[in-house]
Write an enzyme that holds these catalytic residues in place. Structure first.
Site, short mmCIF file in Angstrom:
data_model
loop_
_atom_site.label_atom_id
_atom_site.label_comp_id
_atom_site.label_asym_id
_atom_site.label_seq_id
_atom_site.Cartn_x
_atom_site.Cartn_y
_atom_site.Cartn_z
N SER A 146 51.44 34.07 50.26
CA SER A 146 51.51 35.31 51.03
C SER A 146 52.10 35.07 52.41
O SER A 146 52.57 36.01 53.05
CB SER A 146 50.11 35.89 51.26
OG SER A 146 49.43 36.06 50.07
N HIS A 205 56.29 36.80 45.14
CA HIS A 205 55.05 37.29 45.76
C HIS A 205 54.55 38.51 44.99
O HIS A 205 55.07 39.61 45.16
CB HIS A 205 55.31 37.61 47.24
CG HIS A 205 54.09 37.98 48.01
ND1 HIS A 205 54.10 38.86 49.06
CD2 HIS A 205 52.80 37.57 47.88
CE1 HIS A 205 52.87 38.98 49.55
NE2 HIS A 205 52.07 38.22 48.84
N GLU A 236 57.80 40.71 45.54
CA GLU A 236 58.79 40.33 46.55
C GLU A 236 59.43 39.01 46.10
O GLU A 236 58.72 38.02 45.88
CB GLU A 236 58.13 40.13 47.93
CG GLU A 236 57.77 41.41 48.64
CD GLU A 236 57.15 41.18 50.02
OE1 GLU A 236 57.62 41.81 50.99
OE2 GLU A 236 56.20 40.38 50.14
N ASN A 284 53.50 41.94 54.36
CA ASN A 284 52.48 41.65 55.38
C ASN A 284 53.00 41.85 56.80
O ASN A 284 52.22 42.07 57.72
CB ASN A 284 51.94 40.24 55.19
CG ASN A 284 50.96 40.19 54.03
OD1 ASN A 284 50.18 41.11 53.84
ND2 ASN A 284 51.02 39.15 53.22
P1 NAD Z 1 41.99 31.82 44.60
O1 NAD Z 1 41.17 31.09 45.59
O2 NAD Z 1 41.37 32.94 43.82
O3 NAD Z 1 42.58 30.78 43.52
C1 NAD Z 1 43.18 29.58 43.89
C2 NAD Z 1 43.02 28.59 42.74
O4 NAD Z 1 43.82 27.45 43.02
C3 NAD Z 1 41.57 28.11 42.54
O5 NAD Z 1 41.18 28.33 41.19
C4 NAD Z 1 41.67 26.62 42.85
O6 NAD Z 1 40.78 25.82 42.05
C5 NAD Z 1 43.11 26.33 42.52
N1 NAD Z 1 43.66 25.12 43.11
C6 NAD Z 1 43.42 24.58 44.34
N2 NAD Z 1 44.13 23.45 44.50
C7 NAD Z 1 44.82 23.25 43.34
C8 NAD Z 1 45.71 22.23 42.89
N3 NAD Z 1 46.03 21.20 43.65
N4 NAD Z 1 46.22 22.35 41.65
C9 NAD Z 1 45.90 23.41 40.86
N5 NAD Z 1 45.06 24.38 41.22
C10 NAD Z 1 44.53 24.31 42.47
O7 NAD Z 1 43.28 32.32 45.39
P2 NAD Z 1 44.24 33.58 45.08
O8 NAD Z 1 43.70 34.78 45.80
O9 NAD Z 1 44.50 33.66 43.62
O10 NAD Z 1 45.56 33.15 45.86
C11 NAD Z 1 46.45 32.21 45.34
C12 NAD Z 1 47.78 32.30 46.07
O11 NAD Z 1 48.30 33.63 45.93
C13 NAD Z 1 47.70 32.04 47.57
O12 NAD Z 1 48.86 31.37 47.98
C14 NAD Z 1 47.64 33.45 48.16
O13 NAD Z 1 48.15 33.51 49.48
C15 NAD Z 1 48.54 34.20 47.21
N6 NAD Z 1 48.32 35.65 47.12
C16 NAD Z 1 47.05 36.15 47.04
C17 NAD Z 1 46.88 37.53 46.91
C18 NAD Z 1 45.51 38.16 46.79
O14 NAD Z 1 45.39 39.39 46.95
N7 NAD Z 1 44.47 37.40 46.46
C19 NAD Z 1 48.00 38.38 46.86
C20 NAD Z 1 49.28 37.82 46.90
C21 NAD Z 1 49.42 36.45 47.04
#
Ligand code: NAD
Length: 284
Positions: free
Chosen positions: A121, A142, A154, A192
């Site tokens: 993000s 994204h 995106e 954002n």
């Molecule tokens: P989350 O915390 O729900 O999930 C992250 C996952 O990554 C966890 O299951 C964790 O165990 C895993 N992880 C950590 N290190 C790892 C590694 N080395 N190898 C493999 N897996 C690993 O997070 P999320 O909300 O799903 O966000 C994930 C990404 O998406 C981030 O970069 C975030 O900025 C982006 N994002 C999130 C949203 C949202 O609304 N949640 C929206 C758009 C983008």
């Protein structure tokens, strides 16, 4: 243009399970990887129950579910899973060191033609690309939460992203049923860059006593037709996430108009992070 058949999804959290779900539903072979076996099994359960909900609504047939699930394999072994991937979509924790280590592994293990995409993000796609020896094949995808529902993607072009990588990734987003938009790699992309300063300004309005939280949200819901007010949305996103993104905008764009509101800082310091902690601007 290289054909995409196998999609590797790295990170099986909120976003990763949604991306895996949509990719499998659209007929791709999916490898879902996480460091945590528990997160993988929770992700599979989430995908199953979300597919069941879709079947109940009639958007997919009951008989499709086993086929969709059969297209997803899960593992904690990233190098092995990367071996036959045509594109990797990284959706691991929002931390540069975590992403650097994943991209280094992917760069070593994935085939030459494999595109490495990140769902970040707020982290620079150009900086992530620089951790690999294939910056021309690194790009941002994204997606928005919940991925099976939200139409936007995106497509973020880094400094060195090639035209071919861009065209393949754009076409993939369309094949996944999304509406892609093209954005350049600047802090906050478009989503954002516009959303977070609006939320931050709503918090300033609250801090300065311009109106109550409920009234600020009512203005934006009834006056601007937003489905959710900015303070309610901030609670939903998580105030810690909002603060982190404001810091990225402030630092990356170097303009004080992006300074995080002191009330936002104070609430994060107090652990009032929104829905996930039971209290933010509202109580849950
Ligand atoms: P989350 O915390 O729900 O999930 C992250 C996952 O990554 C966890 O299951 C964790 O165990 C895993 N992880 C950590 N290190 C790892 C590694 N080395 N190898 C493999 N897996 C690993 O997070 P999320 O909300 O799903 O966000 C994930 C990404 O998406 C981030 O970069 C975030 O900025 C982006 N994002 C999130 C949203 C949202 O609304 N949640 C929206 C758009 C983008």
């Amino acid at each position: 243009m290289p054909e995409i058949r196998t999609i590797l999804v790295v990170g099986a959290g909120t976003m990763g399970n949604g991306i895996a779900h949509v990719a499998a539903q659209c007929g791709y072979s999916v490898r879902l990887v996480d460091v945590s076996a528990d997160r993988l099994s929770v992700a599979l359960q989430t995908i199953e129950s979300n597919l069941a909900r879709q079947a109940k609504k009639g958007t997919i047939a009951d008989s499709d579910i086993p086929n969709i699930l059969a297209r997803i394999t899960q593992t904690t072994d990233l190098p092995a899973a990367a071996r036959d991937a045509d594109i990797a979509i990284e959706a691991a924790s929002e931390n540069f060191d975590v992403k650097r280590s994943i991209f280094e592994t992917l760069d070593n293990a994935a085939p030459e033609h494999c595109i490495l995409a990140s769902n970040t993000s707020s982290i620079s796609i150009t900086a992530i690309a620089a951790t690999t020896a294939r910056a021309d094949r690194v790009i941002g995808m994204h997606f928005f939460n919940p991925v099976p529902v939200m139409k936007l993607c995106e497509i973020v072009r880094g400094q060195s992203t090639s035209d071919q990588t861009y065209a393949t990734t754009f076409a993939l987003a369309q094949a996944l049923g999304k509406t892609p938009v093209t954005v350049q790699d600047y802090p906050g992309f478009v989503s954002n860059r516009i959303l977070m300063p609006m939320i931050n300004e709503a918090i300033y309005c609250l801090m300065e006593g311009v109106a109550s939280a409920e009234d600020i949200d009512t203005v934006m819901k009834l006056g601007m037709n937003h489905p959710m007010g900015p303070l309610q949305l901030a609670d939903f996103i998580g105030l810690d996430v909002c603060l982190a993104i404001m810091e990225v905008l402030h630092e990356g764009l170097g303009d004080d108009k992006y300074r995080p509101c002191p009330l936002l800082r104070r609430m994060v310091a107090a652990g009032l992070l929104g829905r996930k902690t039971g209290r933010g601007f509202y109580s849950y």
